[in-house]
Each structure stands twice: as C-alpha cells, then as structure tokens.
Design a protein around this motif. Sequence first.
Motif, PDB file in Angstrom:
ATOM      1  N   ALA A   1       0.824  -1.214   0.000  1.00 55.82           N
ATOM      2  CA  ALA A   1       0.000   0.000   0.000  1.00 55.82           C
ATOM      3  C   ALA A   1       0.856   1.261   0.000  1.00 55.82           C
ATOM      4  CB  ALA A   1      -0.933   0.001   1.211  1.00 55.82           C
ATOM      5  N   GLN A   2       2.089   1.146   0.487  1.00 61.13           N
ATOM      6  CA  GLN A   2       3.013   2.284   0.495  1.00 61.13           C
ATOM      7  C   GLN A   2       3.929   2.287  -0.728  1.00 61.13           C
ATOM      8  OE1 GLN A   2       4.709   2.986   4.687  1.00 61.13           O
ATOM      9  NE2 GLN A   2       3.815   0.937   4.863  1.00 61.13           N
ATOM     10  N   SER A   3       3.638   1.411  -1.695  1.00 64.84           N
ATOM     11  CA  SER A   3       4.430   1.298  -2.928  1.00 64.84           C
ATOM     12  C   SER A   3       5.864   0.873  -2.653  1.00 64.84           C
ATOM     13  CB  SER A   3       4.407   2.621  -3.703  1.00 64.84           C
ATOM     14  OG  SER A   3       3.092   2.972  -4.061  1.00 64.84           O
ATOM     15  N   LEU A   4       6.069   0.120  -1.587  1.00 65.74           N
ATOM     16  CA  LEU A   4       7.400  -0.358  -1.247  1.00 65.74           C
ATOM     17  C   LEU A   4       7.676  -1.747  -1.801  1.00 65.74           C
ATOM     18  CD1 LEU A   4       7.445   0.938   2.429  1.00 65.74           C
ATOM     19  CD2 LEU A   4       8.767   1.851   0.512  1.00 65.74           C
ATOM     20  N   LEU A   5       6.643  -2.439  -2.239  1.00 62.60           N
ATOM     21  CA  LEU A   5       6.777  -3.736  -2.901  1.00 62.60           C
ATOM     22  C   LEU A   5       5.993  -3.715  -4.198  1.00 62.60           C
ATOM     23  CD1 LEU A   5       6.167  -6.268   0.049  1.00 62.60           C
ATOM     24  CD2 LEU A   5       8.359  -5.386  -0.776  1.00 62.60           C
ATOM     25  N   THR A   6       6.499  -4.426  -5.196  1.00 64.30           N
ATOM     26  CA  THR A   6       5.748  -4.592  -6.435  1.00 64.30           C
ATOM     27  C   THR A   6       4.747  -5.731  -6.255  1.00 64.30           C
ATOM     28  OG1 THR A   6       7.238  -6.231  -7.390  1.00 64.30           O
ATOM     29  CG2 THR A   6       7.807  -3.896  -7.715  1.00 64.30           C
ATOM     30  N   SER A   7       3.793  -5.844  -7.176  1.00 66.38           N
ATOM     31  CA  SER A   7       2.803  -6.922  -7.080  1.00 66.38           C
ATOM     32  C   SER A   7       3.464  -8.289  -7.214  1.00 66.38           C
ATOM     33  CB  SER A   7       1.734  -6.742  -8.164  1.00 66.38           C
ATOM     34  OG  SER A   7       2.318  -6.693  -9.450  1.00 66.38           O
ATOM     35  N   LEU A   8       4.504  -8.394  -8.061  1.00 67.13           N
ATOM     36  CA  LEU A   8       5.215  -9.671  -8.200  1.00 67.13           C
ATOM     37  C   LEU A   8       5.948 -10.018  -6.904  1.00 67.13           C
ATOM     38  CD1 LEU A   8       6.680  -9.402 -11.822  1.00 67.13           C
ATOM     39  CD2 LEU A   8       4.759 -10.813 -11.024  1.00 67.13           C
ATOM     40  N   GLU A   9       6.541  -9.006  -6.245  1.00 71.15           N
ATOM     41  CA  GLU A   9       7.224  -9.250  -4.983  1.00 71.15           C
ATOM     42  C   GLU A   9       6.242  -9.662  -3.897  1.00 71.15           C
ATOM     43  OE1 GLU A   9      10.958  -6.156  -5.733  1.00 71.15           O
ATOM     44  OE2 GLU A   9       9.220  -5.532  -4.546  1.00 71.15           O
ATOM     45  N   VAL A  10       5.063  -9.066  -3.909  1.00 70.76           N
ATOM     46  CA  VAL A  10       4.030  -9.450  -2.947  1.00 70.76           C
ATOM     47  C   VAL A  10       3.678 -10.920  -3.123  1.00 70.76           C
ATOM     48  CG1 VAL A  10       1.593  -9.152  -2.327  1.00 70.76           C
ATOM     49  CG2 VAL A  10       3.062  -7.142  -2.632  1.00 70.76           C
ATOM     50  N   ALA A  11       3.471 -11.326  -4.368  1.00 72.85           N
ATOM     51  CA  ALA A  11       3.091 -12.712  -4.633  1.00 72.85           C
ATOM     52  C   ALA A  11       4.174 -13.681  -4.160  1.00 72.85           C
ATOM     53  CB  ALA A  11       2.824 -12.901  -6.121  1.00 72.85           C
ATOM     54  N   LYS A  12       5.427 -13.371  -4.458  1.00 69.51           N
ATOM     55  CA  LYS A  12       6.519 -14.255  -4.058  1.00 69.51           C
ATOM     56  C   LYS A  12       6.688 -14.268  -2.541  1.00 69.51           C
ATOM     57  CE  LYS A  12       9.956 -17.048  -4.641  1.00 69.51           C
ATOM     58  NZ  LYS A  12       9.707 -18.464  -5.000  1.00 69.51           N
ATOM     59  N   ALA A  13       6.559 -13.083  -1.911  1.00 65.75           N
ATOM     60  CA  ALA A  13       6.689 -13.013  -0.454  1.00 65.75           C
ATOM     61  C   ALA A  13       5.595 -13.828   0.224  1.00 65.75           C
ATOM     62  CB  ALA A  13       6.638 -11.559   0.005  1.00 65.75           C
ATOM     63  N   ARG A  14       4.381 -13.778  -0.326  1.00 71.16           N
ATOM     64  CA  ARG A  14       3.281 -14.554   0.263  1.00 71.16           C
ATOM     65  C   ARG A  14       3.535 -16.057   0.101  1.00 71.16           C
ATOM     66  NH1 ARG A  14      -0.389 -11.111   2.070  1.00 71.16           N
ATOM     67  NH2 ARG A  14      -1.025  -9.266   0.891  1.00 71.16           N
ATOM     68  N   GLN A  15       4.130 -16.450  -1.016  1.00 68.31           N
ATOM     69  CA  GLN A  15       4.477 -17.855  -1.191  1.00 68.31           C
ATOM     70  C   GLN A  15       5.461 -18.306  -0.109  1.00 68.31           C
ATOM     71  OE1 GLN A  15       5.969 -18.500  -5.164  1.00 68.31           O
ATOM     72  NE2 GLN A  15       4.114 -17.720  -6.154  1.00 68.31           N
ATOM     73  N   CYS A  16       6.427 -17.456   0.196  1.00 72.65           N
ATOM     74  CA  CYS A  16       7.403 -17.797   1.232  1.00 72.65           C
ATOM     75  C   CYS A  16       6.751 -17.844   2.610  1.00 72.65           C
ATOM     76  CB  CYS A  16       8.554 -16.788   1.224  1.00 72.65           C
ATOM     77  SG  CYS A  16       9.660 -16.938  -0.206  1.00 72.65           S
ATOM     78  N   VAL A  17       5.842 -16.909   2.860  1.00 73.92           N
ATOM     79  CA  VAL A  17       5.138 -16.897   4.150  1.00 73.92           C
ATOM     80  C   VAL A  17       4.362 -18.194   4.334  1.00 73.92           C
ATOM     81  CG1 VAL A  17       3.266 -15.803   5.438  1.00 73.92           C
ATOM     82  CG2 VAL A  17       5.030 -14.387   4.357  1.00 73.92           C
TER      83      VAL A  17
END
Length: 557
Positions: free
Chosen positions: A538-554
């Motif tokens: 929401a603060q534009s600190l992550l891209t949508s692709l990074e969000v997806a990959k980070a959620r996979q790791c979580v």
Amino acid sequence: MKKNLLALCTALSLCAVGNAAHAQARITLVNLDGPNIGLNDPTPAAPIGGNPGRTLGQQRTIAYQYAMDTWGALLSSAVEIKVEASFAPLECVPGRIVLGQAAPISRIKASAVSAGGAADFEYPVALANALASRDLGVGSNDILTNFSSAIDTPSCQALGTQGWYYGLTGNAPFNTQERANFFNVIMHELGHGLGASGNSRFLGSLALRLAKSPWDGLAWSNTHSMSYNDFSVVDARMGVALTKPGQTVWKGRATNQMAALLADKRELLSITAPVAGLHEFVPADFGSSDLSPLKGEIVLVSDAVGQGAVDTHLGCDGSDGQPAIANGPTLAGKVVLIDRGVCEFSRKALSAQNHGAVAVIIANNVPETPLLAGPGTAASQVAIPVITVTQEVGGLLRGEAAVVAAGFATDANRFYGLDSTQSMRLFTPATYQPGSSFSHVDSDMTPDFLMEPAESKSVRADVAIDVALEMFEEMGWPTNRSGTAKLGGCDTTVPVYRDSFIPGANLVAQNNLCKASSANNRSQQLRCMNDHISALYAQSLLTSLEVAKARQCVAKL
C-alpha cells in the motif's frame, strides 16, 4: 523543514561500493537494566504502531530488536555483534535534551585486522571483526548504548518533550502527540556504534585526533583542502575546521551521488529593499508551516531598556526578567525581527504575535551558524510562521531604511545539506558540541537524514535509510546490498536494499517479530506477515510480483 531539536549523540569518553551479498550480521542485545526499570519496566502499555508489547519494557525491547534485525539484514559479518543497552537520566536542560548516545566499546588497530595494516589507523571493533572474520575483542561486548529515561518525566516535559513513542511503522497516524520516535533513535545510535563517528574532537581547548579512522579519512575540510586523517594528531588547523559550519564534507562518491539525488533545492528568503538579495533561512520547529505571510516590511523589535542602555532586541516582553517590548504598536501586521538570547524562541514569537505580528524572523547571536529553533513551553500557542537566520543575515535585515521581504525563491543550483560541489556537509557548528559535532550529517539537510544530530518526525528508518548504507560501505563495511530477503530459507526476491529504501531488511525484521510474538501460533504468525506485506504494498514499497513471491514464502513458514 521542521526538525525536533532533541539531540542524538555519540558518546565521547576504504572499500568500493557494491559489495557482494554475505551472511547477515547477527546483532544481539545485552540488557544492562535492573529489575523494573528501562527495558524491564513492567508499566502496562497498549500495543501501538505495529509494536505488540504489553508493557513499556516489552515495547522498548521489541523496538530495539527490530532495529538490530534491520541493521543485521543490511550488514554482513561472521562475528556476532553484542550491543549493551540501558536507560539513564540523560541531559535535559533548556536548549539541550539528549535522547540517546552510543559508541564503539573499543577500537582495533588496522595492523591487527590484516597484515600490513597501519598502526595509527583504527576501526570500531564491530567493523574490525567483520573485516577480519574473527572476534578481535574476545570476552567483551562491541557497542555501548543508552537512552533517556528523563524525557518521560514532568520536569523534562516542561521543556517541550512529549516522551517516547514506541511504534515501528513511522509516526503517522498513531504518534499524535509527536513523541520522540524510539525506533528511529535506536537506528541512529546503532549507526554510531557501528562506525558512524569520528576520532577528531576537542578535549578542553585542545583539538586532537585520537587515531586515524574510516570516518575521519572520508571527512574533508574545504577550509584546508585535506581529510581529517591528514591533520596532525594535535593540530590547531583541525580546531578551525571543526568549527566552520558547512565547510566539512563527506568525500565518498557514492554517498554524495545519493545525497544529491535526495536533497531538496534550497529555498531562499527574498529581500527587495533597500538592497535586493536572497538569503538562507531555517524554519523553526513550531508555529505555522505556511510561510506565505513572510512578505512586507520587516520591523526590528525594541526593548524598553533604561535610559542610556543599549537596546537588546530580545523581544521577551517581560518574561525571564527581561524588559517589555517598547515598540509593540508598530509590530501589528508586520514581519518582526528578533535577536536570539535569554528567553525561549517560542516566547519571543508569542510576544510578537500578541502585538499583531504576522510572522517572526529570529537572528542568531553567534557568527556563521544556522539556528535551529526548538519549540519550548509556548510552542502550542504560536500560530504564525517563524524562521531563523544567521547573525550575518540578521544584520542585513535591520537599518534605518525600510527592509522589505518578498517571500521566497528556489535556487535550482543550490541544495540543502550540500556544498557548491554537491558534496554532503557534515555537522560542524561554530560552537563545538561534544558528542554531536563532526559525527553527524549536517542538520541543514532537507529532507531530514537518519544520521543528523536531531531527531526528526519525517524520518522513516523502518523503510528507508537515505545515504547510510553508502556511508557504511565507503567506511569498509561488507553489506548485503545485492541480497534479497529470505524467510525460512525461501527467497522472496525482495531486495534488502533498493535506492535508499530497505524493503527486504524490513521484511526480515518483521518476520522475526511475527515469529516471536505469535507464541508458536502458526496462523497468527502468517496473518501478522501477510498483513505487513499488504501494508508495504500500500506504500508502494513492494511490487505486485514481490508481494506474490513473499506470500508464497510466508505460506511455507
């Protein structure tokens, strides 16, 4: 530019940028506080700003661990870094409120770090260990830090403090009382302990350099065209350099390039009469942020001094035992010029406001030094804009002929915090300040930087560290600049560092917090991390692709 004048101090008692990623540094807290105080304070507290602690001691410890994990993700060392921490009643007097202080516990000669190292060159112990890949200070800790227990007391709060804020996600929207941000201060002080401090200083009236160091070698005196490592151990020239505002700069290329990208173009006060000119100024840390009323005739305040006495132009108007304002009726609707001295800045501004002034200019009473005006006890009552100028500019804004201000102009070729060659200035005020002078970025920098000498509400050390990583790399620190955040061995692809922002380092610190605070409840841990990832996006600190990959790791935690 509004700065909170709460001091951040160092305790006084070269490699290329772009290092390859290494193992993250492990930074460990050594709690020196006794039962029921400081980091062990059992006073109940409500979770706030991402900090889930339920007591003051828990919130302080959590914030400390978050800062250590953040620096640990950014830096690389095979040797554990042990940080001593405690709370103490640090200095809290009018004009100087010390929030924290830190220093390396020891310094290691370069000859002990590597063969051929100079015997007169020293590294802070944590950096020396990182470079040597072994513990050169066996049996001792590495960094000493302590923080103010005084700012939460009524006597200190009467001077304008609001106490500590323990949130981990910046100041807005929870820090409504504008308290000092504990996390930012820890990040700053750890920076000093890790190496952001110099060896050149005054001891009494003697200017000396205890030993050559990475910081001193990168600090350059424009006055003498030499680095501080090049001064003699005891050197009167160094004493001159240490008290020349704006004339000591950082010479690391990468740091200066980043500082030039971040620094704002300088706004100048425009005077049209009697002599047209543009002059530097600093907004006060109180009053209106709307500076548009600073137009029209400037009137110098007069004090009702005794017959034959020299007018002091202090504008205290009866406070602190000073005389009343003598020319009150002439101040209505005018920009009022007042000299620094005796009473608080906010008292001066309030007195002028009570006589109808639309704006106030406070002139320093010492040569060359920019003036940072702190709030004081009357700040909340001041509704007009207040700026400060140097003593020299103050002299130009008075005289028999009418002086007229025409607002402000931006100079496209001049930048806050940089000299004419766009080298970043270091903090060297005309009056030497032990623990602050020379070991900070200049307070003139705008936007505010992490390693300035005063805490700022605009700093977001949880997600950005401006030029700090460049400075550390130029001092020799191995870093994880090219690394990515890994959660439980899973690569999120989120960069640890990206153009002064630290999204990956933030994820690592947050993951450690979510794990520690979930009490082995996996679903709670995952929710904690996913909510945080959403907040970063929401603060534009992550891209949508990074969000997806980070959620996979979580999901694999």
